[in-house]
Design a protein around this motif. Structure first.
Motif, PDB file in Angstrom:
ATOM      1  N   ARG A 112      35.029  29.887  33.787  1.00 18.26           N
ATOM      2  CA  ARG A 112      35.256  31.273  34.228  1.00 18.26           C
ATOM      3  C   ARG A 112      36.639  31.425  34.600  1.00 18.26           C
ATOM      4  NH1 ARG A 112      29.887  33.882  37.014  1.00 18.26           N
ATOM      5  NH2 ARG A 112      28.656  34.058  35.119  1.00 18.26           N
ATOM      6  N   GLU A 113      36.986  30.142  35.540  1.00 16.57           N
ATOM      7  CA  GLU A 113      38.466  30.257  36.228  1.00 16.57           C
ATOM      8  C   GLU A 113      39.367  30.215  35.097  1.00 16.57           C
ATOM      9  OE1 GLU A 113      40.485  27.721  39.728  1.00 16.57           O
ATOM     10  OE2 GLU A 113      38.625  27.045  39.066  1.00 16.57           O
ATOM     11  N   LYS A 115      39.134  31.005  32.252  1.00 12.80           N
ATOM     12  CA  LYS A 115      39.335  32.501  31.362  1.00 12.80           C
ATOM     13  C   LYS A 115      40.043  33.294  32.309  1.00 12.80           C
ATOM     14  CE  LYS A 115      36.447  35.603  29.244  1.00 12.80           C
ATOM     15  NZ  LYS A 115      34.836  36.064  28.720  1.00 12.80           N
ATOM     16  N   GLU A 116      39.790  33.380  33.491  1.00 14.85           N
ATOM     17  CA  GLU A 116      40.608  34.337  34.373  1.00 14.85           C
ATOM     18  C   GLU A 116      41.921  33.961  34.272  1.00 14.85           C
ATOM     19  OE1 GLU A 116      38.438  34.133  38.003  1.00 14.85           O
ATOM     20  OE2 GLU A 116      36.771  35.328  37.485  1.00 14.85           O
ATOM     21  N   LEU A 117      42.184  32.611  34.310  1.00 17.16           N
ATOM     22  CA  LEU A 117      43.806  32.066  34.567  1.00 17.16           C
ATOM     23  C   LEU A 117      44.360  32.672  33.221  1.00 17.16           C
ATOM     24  CD1 LEU A 117      45.756  30.726  36.345  1.00 17.16           C
ATOM     25  CD2 LEU A 117      45.053  28.757  35.044  1.00 17.16           C
ATOM     26  N   GLU A 119      43.772  35.040  31.250  1.00 16.13           N
ATOM     27  CA  GLU A 119      43.967  36.590  31.082  1.00 16.13           C
ATOM     28  C   GLU A 119      44.913  36.954  31.982  1.00 16.13           C
ATOM     29  OE1 GLU A 119      40.268  38.140  32.273  1.00 16.13           O
ATOM     30  OE2 GLU A 119      39.138  37.876  30.235  1.00 16.13           O
ATOM     31  N   LYS A 120      45.136  36.442  33.292  1.00 20.05           N
ATOM     32  CA  LYS A 120      46.094  36.695  34.044  1.00 20.05           C
ATOM     33  C   LYS A 120      47.803  36.266  33.610  1.00 20.05           C
ATOM     34  CE  LYS A 120      47.638  35.833  38.872  1.00 20.05           C
ATOM     35  NZ  LYS A 120      47.224  35.276  40.236  1.00 20.05           N
ATOM     36  N   LYS A 123      48.606  38.599  30.967  1.00 16.25           N
ATOM     37  CA  LYS A 123      48.972  39.872  31.380  1.00 16.25           C
ATOM     38  C   LYS A 123      50.442  39.864  32.079  1.00 16.25           C
ATOM     39  CE  LYS A 123      47.153  43.644  34.453  1.00 16.25           C
ATOM     40  NZ  LYS A 123      46.092  43.895  35.572  1.00 16.25           N
TER      41      LYS A 123
END
Length: 285
Positions: A112-113, A115-117, A119-120, A123
């Motif tokens: 999860r971390e 994936k979030e990284l 995506e960030k 962006k």
């Protein structure tokens, strides 16, 4: 008191093993296993903290209808150490990890971390390209360069594979050539043997036998004996054999008197020489 470790057991005379019922186990039955918790978690009932690597007596079963590329997913059942509430989690082959399913919450999930990284970062990259068109052009150029490198690498791999196939095919061709050459040599050898058999065989089919060494030695001995006997027959008989046969010795006349008669006296020789000298003198005058 009986022994604790016995080797022999008593079997009654009326024992019938066919009457023992067979144990039929289910295909998706639960199995008791001993495991350690694969991740740190917190019980949802009492809030007990369960650290990673804590040992439990668990039950394992395959999850029906859940597979990842033919890899079976398994579910595990454990109980909380404090409130004995049931906690379940299962394997996650896609992320090479485990998933907390019921009765507890996982404290940290690394995918999860990640994936979030990602995506960030994506962006931030898009916002930067919107603000700076030159940066966007550089990014597209870098992306196209990477794609070209990947395509070149794929072409090299294809060329290497094609070369390997050609080498394999040429190796097969060389093997076939060698086998054909061996067959031709074997055919020539068989043909020579057949011709030799025909040459050394008669019309009736019998083979002509070569002269043996013993026959040659016997022939040589016979020739030697014949020569020796011929020499013995041509040799002059000795005195004893002549006396037995009645042959008298006949001596040859000596030629000495004839030689003496033929010899001239020295006086005749001198007269001849003086005559010759006188004739020579008259010719010179």
């Amino acid at each position: 008191m009986s022994e604790r470790k016995v080797l022999n057991k008593y079997i009654p005379p009326d024992f019938d093993p066919s009457k023992i019922p067979r144990l039929r186990l289910g295909k998706n039955r639960q199995i008791k296993v001993r495991l350690m918790s694969p991740f740190s978690m917190r019980c949802s009932t009492c809030g007990q903290w369960i650290g990673k690597g804590t040992k439990f007596n668990a039950r394992k079963e395959p999850v029906e209808g859940e597979k990842f590329h033919s890899i079976q997913v398994f579910r595990f059942y454990i109980r909380c150490q404090r409130c004995a509430a049931e906690i379940t989690f299962k394997t996650d082959p896609e992320n090479n990890n485990y998933l907390a399913e019921k009765g507890a919450q996982r404290n940290f999930e690394p995918w999860r971390e990640e994936k979030e990284l990602n995506e960030k970062m994506q962006k931030e990259k898009e916002e930067e390209e919107e603000d700076d068109p030159i940066k966007a052009l550089e990014n597209r150029t870098e992306q196209s360069r990477r794609e070209m490198e990947i395509m070149d690498t794929l072409d090299e791999i294809r060329l290497l594979n094609a070369r390997g196939e050609r080498v394999a095919s040429s190796g097969d061709a060389m093997k076939e050539t060698v086998e054909a050459k061996k067959e031709a040599e074997q055919y020539l050898i068989d043909e020579d043997e057949r011709l030799a058999k025909e040459a050394f065989s008669t019309i009736g089919g019998r083979r002509i036998k070569r002269a043996r060494e013993e026959d040659a030695v016997e022939r040589e001995n016979g020739i030697k004996q014949a020569v020796t006997s011929n020499k013995m027959s041509t040799k002059k008989p000795d005195a004893l054999s002549r006396a037995l046969l009645g042959v008298k010795n006949v001596r040859k006349k000596s030629a000495l008197p004839e030689k003496e008669e033929n010899k001239k006296s020295p006086e005749a020789t001198m007269t001849t020489l003086s005559g010759m000298l006188g004739a020579y003198a008259s010719d010179s005058d």
